[in-house]
Design a protein around this motif. Structure first.
Motif, mmCIF file in Angstrom:
data_model
loop_
_atom_site.group_PDB
_atom_site.id
_atom_site.type_symbol
_atom_site.label_atom_id
_atom_site.label_comp_id
_atom_site.label_asym_id
_atom_site.label_seq_id
_atom_site.Cartn_x
_atom_site.Cartn_y
_atom_site.Cartn_z
ATOM 1 N N SER A 296 1.050 -1.214 0.101
ATOM 2 C CA SER A 296 -0.072 -0.033 0.056
ATOM 3 C C SER A 296 0.812 1.138 0.095
ATOM 4 C CB SER A 296 -0.821 -0.059 1.237
ATOM 5 O OG SER A 296 -1.267 1.309 1.455
ATOM 6 N N VAL A 297 0.380 2.256 -0.546
ATOM 7 C CA VAL A 297 1.069 3.621 -0.546
ATOM 8 C C VAL A 297 1.147 4.301 0.921
ATOM 9 C CG1 VAL A 297 -0.920 5.110 -0.892
ATOM 10 C CG2 VAL A 297 1.131 5.663 -2.002
ATOM 11 N N ALA A 298 0.429 3.488 1.706
ATOM 12 C CA ALA A 298 0.279 4.236 2.936
ATOM 13 C C ALA A 298 1.496 3.729 3.772
ATOM 14 C CB ALA A 298 -0.972 3.752 3.747
ATOM 15 N N GLU A 299 2.260 2.500 3.296
ATOM 16 C CA GLU A 299 3.081 1.984 3.978
ATOM 17 C C GLU A 299 4.800 3.033 3.826
ATOM 18 O OE1 GLU A 299 5.666 -2.188 3.344
ATOM 19 O OE2 GLU A 299 3.466 -2.488 3.489
ATOM 20 N N ALA A 300 5.172 3.322 4.714
ATOM 21 C CA ALA A 300 6.432 3.953 4.578
ATOM 22 C C ALA A 300 7.506 3.577 3.790
ATOM 23 C CB ALA A 300 6.814 4.681 5.969
ATOM 24 N N ALA A 301 8.087 4.212 2.776
ATOM 25 C CA ALA A 301 9.100 3.796 2.360
ATOM 26 C C ALA A 301 10.339 3.509 3.281
ATOM 27 C CB ALA A 301 9.960 4.804 1.176
ATOM 28 N N ASN A 302 11.244 2.611 3.079
ATOM 29 C CA ASN A 302 12.398 2.292 4.093
ATOM 30 C C ASN A 302 13.688 2.907 3.361
ATOM 31 O OD1 ASN A 302 14.374 1.370 5.262
ATOM 32 N ND2 ASN A 302 13.564 -0.713 5.445
ATOM 33 N N ARG A 303 13.697 4.200 3.762
ATOM 34 C CA ARG A 303 14.617 5.225 3.658
ATOM 35 C C ARG A 303 15.884 4.618 3.692
ATOM 36 N NH1 ARG A 303 14.518 11.666 5.287
ATOM 37 N NH2 ARG A 303 13.039 11.567 3.819
ATOM 38 N N SER A 304 16.176 4.083 4.916
ATOM 39 C CA SER A 304 17.583 3.398 5.122
ATOM 40 C C SER A 304 18.005 2.442 4.093
ATOM 41 C CB SER A 304 17.308 2.659 6.512
ATOM 42 O OG SER A 304 18.561 2.400 6.971
ATOM 43 N N LEU A 305 16.948 1.479 3.678
ATOM 44 C CA LEU A 305 17.003 0.564 2.517
ATOM 45 C C LEU A 305 17.673 1.281 1.450
ATOM 46 C CD1 LEU A 305 17.034 -2.671 2.581
ATOM 47 C CD2 LEU A 305 14.824 -2.345 1.240
ATOM 48 N N GLY A 306 16.897 2.418 0.994
ATOM 49 C CA GLY A 306 17.168 3.224 -0.121
ATOM 50 C C GLY A 306 18.316 3.741 -0.298
ATOM 51 N N SER A 307 18.994 3.981 1.048
ATOM 52 C CA SER A 307 20.511 4.770 1.060
ATOM 53 C C SER A 307 21.505 3.851 0.440
ATOM 54 C CB SER A 307 20.610 4.947 2.563
ATOM 55 O OG SER A 307 21.121 3.946 3.273
ATOM 56 N N GLN A 308 21.195 2.452 0.171
ATOM 57 C CA GLN A 308 22.200 1.456 0.037
ATOM 58 C C GLN A 308 22.460 1.852 -1.529
ATOM 59 O OE1 GLN A 308 21.055 -2.384 1.317
ATOM 60 N NE2 GLN A 308 20.814 -1.388 3.276
ATOM 61 N N ARG A 309 21.754 2.435 -2.313
ATOM 62 C CA ARG A 309 21.986 2.814 -3.923
ATOM 63 C C ARG A 309 22.454 4.169 -4.236
ATOM 64 N NH1 ARG A 309 19.971 -0.655 -7.915
ATOM 65 N NH2 ARG A 309 19.463 -2.654 -6.917
ATOM 66 N N MET A 310 22.894 4.889 -2.917
ATOM 67 C CA MET A 310 23.317 6.085 -3.099
ATOM 68 C C MET A 310 24.759 6.398 -2.982
ATOM 69 S SD MET A 310 19.972 8.063 -1.558
ATOM 70 C CE MET A 310 20.768 9.772 -2.145
ATOM 71 N N LEU A 311 25.566 7.221 -3.584
ATOM 72 C CA LEU A 311 27.071 7.014 -3.465
ATOM 73 C C LEU A 311 27.357 8.668 -3.711
ATOM 74 C CD1 LEU A 311 26.257 4.919 -5.801
ATOM 75 C CD2 LEU A 311 28.509 4.079 -5.187
ATOM 76 N N PHE A 312 28.370 8.846 -2.420
ATOM 77 C CA PHE A 312 28.911 10.243 -2.518
ATOM 78 C C PHE A 312 29.766 10.401 -3.768
ATOM 79 C CE2 PHE A 312 33.296 12.452 -1.261
ATOM 80 C CZ PHE A 312 32.585 13.547 -0.867
ATOM 81 N N GLY A 313 29.803 11.902 -4.163
ATOM 82 C CA GLY A 313 30.525 12.509 -5.042
ATOM 83 C C GLY A 313 30.976 13.848 -4.937
ATOM 84 N N THR A 314 31.787 14.367 -5.793
ATOM 85 C CA THR A 314 32.135 15.891 -5.381
ATOM 86 C C THR A 314 31.834 16.712 -6.532
ATOM 87 O OG1 THR A 314 34.607 15.504 -6.221
ATOM 88 C CG2 THR A 314 33.822 15.296 -3.678
ATOM 89 N N ASP A 315 31.998 16.033 -7.714
ATOM 90 C CA ASP A 315 31.898 16.850 -9.195
ATOM 91 C C ASP A 315 33.254 17.528 -9.354
ATOM 92 O OD1 ASP A 315 30.810 17.124 -11.429
ATOM 93 O OD2 ASP A 315 28.983 18.094 -10.405
#
Lengths: 365, 365
Positions: A296-315
């Protein structure tokens, strides 16, 4: 130990061979010998010592370096192929002879190779270059713009290339260069603010959306695409995109999933300059599961899990500080933003800062 | 009682006089008599009974109706002025003769008027029309596109108009029409998905950013601007925008505040189709305070406070359901999204659904 590394996956170089080519040209793109309107270009663009000094100043252990735009887009096919091959070898040397990270059996520099993505290139040339990159041990992916071989990344002509990249396990870093038609920016002089702040992300958003609509993610589900600048505006426009697709039965029937599902298949850099943006991007990645599992859309997205596909960069070397002795504000801001995201644990933050890159690029074997 | 109303602030009409003009034309924009490639246009575009039936079907108590794009943009100045004046009177009649909301002393319909914003219009004509709108009791604002009198909304020629609108306390609804150059969408047939899902929000983002850069919010701090589609991509790109401005001393020196400050001066509709988007937008509005007060980036944005500048909308009569008996998915999705936002209290949700509109448009006096 490796989980605490700071790894910069969005950092550019004009290798000496490429800088020399730009210097030899009198038409765009070229490097000016003296500043005369173009961006000032100095040794920070090609000198490896400058890159390492920048890394040391900001505590960056490892950089995964990529050639800066406009890559080879402006060259005829034969020259693009030769130069791609040579620059890939050059970048391998740039990385393989770099120092080790103290106490960890890895180098400080890895790289994204280049394909000769220009009109009229043969598929064989592209596939040969994918093979070359996959055999160079310090190259772990490739960077590309959004034009493909002339018609964009949703061109079926690229299907054999996606297949080969998927098979080789290379990461594709998709990066903007063209922006949108400059008429959008109006008559006022706002420097480079509008094309950089808006045009670049619009271009990335459009390219990624066209990829979704073309079914590339359905055909190549193990393709690993990394989008520059946190995916531009794609996260914020993804539910609107899903709604527009829903209302067009022809387009909808071509796709296996709701558009929002595909965002969870992507990797996004953390170059967004604010904690709210980063937290939101991790929500959007995480909610992909909702469209796989029918939650359901009412279930909160697991932000912590989502972070696993994000990566620091500087440009780096773009967005330099106004005074040369300072730390770079653009770097400090992105690190502070990562640290301030609500709902990310310290382990999540460590992952975004480096652990995720260690896994994605298989840095510690 | 009024705090529980469901108020739709993003809902369009082609008033009969306007529809007749479009029907009389053979060049774009025009209404086809028979469907032949254009969007199907039927009575839901001009018939007030259809609007009220749509409202009843979805439990919408009040709609603040606006003329749909492309407004008067294609007309010569004299005709634009005449038609703006007539359409404002027409819309006043459309609203003033609408039924009352049961048990609440308000009408079911209010409106956004039109200005004759076309090249070569006189400032006096624009100011006269602002005055006309401000005197029509059921018009509570005005809608405009992004071209202004030809050069965009950052044109100083509009300064007297902003001053008059601010003085009159009218809400300006900024809505896209032109998108970006269609070449961005490539050769593939994706229906209207790309221009609608991306082009519209890109246009709104660009217009709002150019307004920020022009200093309009510094000169007219009490101007009340409402951006369509939750501000397009402006929320997600706002920290990048701030960083790009920071790195351009000339542009930075023109502005009183960090770019992110100005997002807290805006009103944004809640037409974004997902709870993560809405929550994020409220964060971005709320963090404006950080750039006023010098608070740390580590301090969480007060999402609840940010929700007070967000307002439910449907985009009716666009995005109709595939079957005519259903509730409209686009409406249901936006209501479900509001209900599912993490961190919004029930009072916040009631505010977004109607209470904020009651205050902003001064509906219950």
């Amino acid at each position: 130990m490796a989980s605490k590394l700071l790894v910069d996956i969005h950092t550019h170089v004009y290798l000496p061979r490429y800088a020399a080519l730009l210097r030899s040209r009198s038409a765009v793109p070229f490097i000016h010998h003296e500043p005369s309107g173009g961006r000032p270009v100095g040794p920070q663009y090609w000198d490896r010592e400058e890159k390492l000094r920048f890394m040391d100043k900001h505590g960056i252990d490892v950089s995964v370096v990529s050639t800066a735009n406009p890559w080879l887009d402006f060259l005829p096919p034969a020259q693009a192929l030769t130069l791609a091959t040579e620059l890939n070898e050059d970048l391998e040397g740039y990385c393989s002879t770099s120092p080790n990270v103290p106490d960890v059996p890895i180098k400080r520099l890895y790289g994204f190779g280049l394909l000769p993505l220009v009109p009229e290139i043969t598929t064989a040339s592209l596939l040969d270059t994918v093979k070359q990159i996959s055999k160079l041990p310090h190259l772990r992916g490739l960077i590309m713009g959004t034009r493909g071989v002339g018609k964009g990344l949703d061109d079926e002509a690229l299907d054999p290339v996606w297949a080969a990249i998927e098979e080789a396990g290379l990461v594709v870093f998709i990066h903007p260069h063209y922006g949108v038609d400059v008429k959008a920016w109006g008559d006022k002089d706002n420097g480079h603010v509008l094309p950089l702040a808006l045009g670049f992300p619009f271009e990335t958003t459009t390219a990624a959306t066209r990829l979704i609509l073309s079914g590339v993610f359905d055909r190549y589900p193990n393709l690993r695409l990394l989008l520059a600048h946190s995916g531009g505006a794609l996260p914020q426009l993804s539910s609107r995109l899903a709604s527009c697709i829903d209302h067009d039965p022809v387009v909808a029937s071509r796709l296996k999933h709701d558009a929002r599902y595909y965002l969870g298949k992507l990797y996004l850099d953390a170059v967004a300059y604010g904690p709210e943006e980063l937290g939101f991007v991790s929500d959007v990645i995480a909610r992909s599961a909702r469209y796989e599992a029918g939650a359901s859309v009412a279930e909160a997205a697991n932000r912590s899990l989502g972070s696993q596909r994000m990566l620091f960069g500087t440009d780096h070397p773009f967005f330099p500080p106004l005074s040369s002795t300072q730390k770079w504000k653009s770097v400090v801001e992105n690190l502070e933003a990562i640290d301030a995201v609500q709902g990310w644990t310290q382990a999540d933050k460590d992952g975004v800062c480096g652990g995720n890159a260690v896994s994605l690029f298989n840095l510690v074997q």
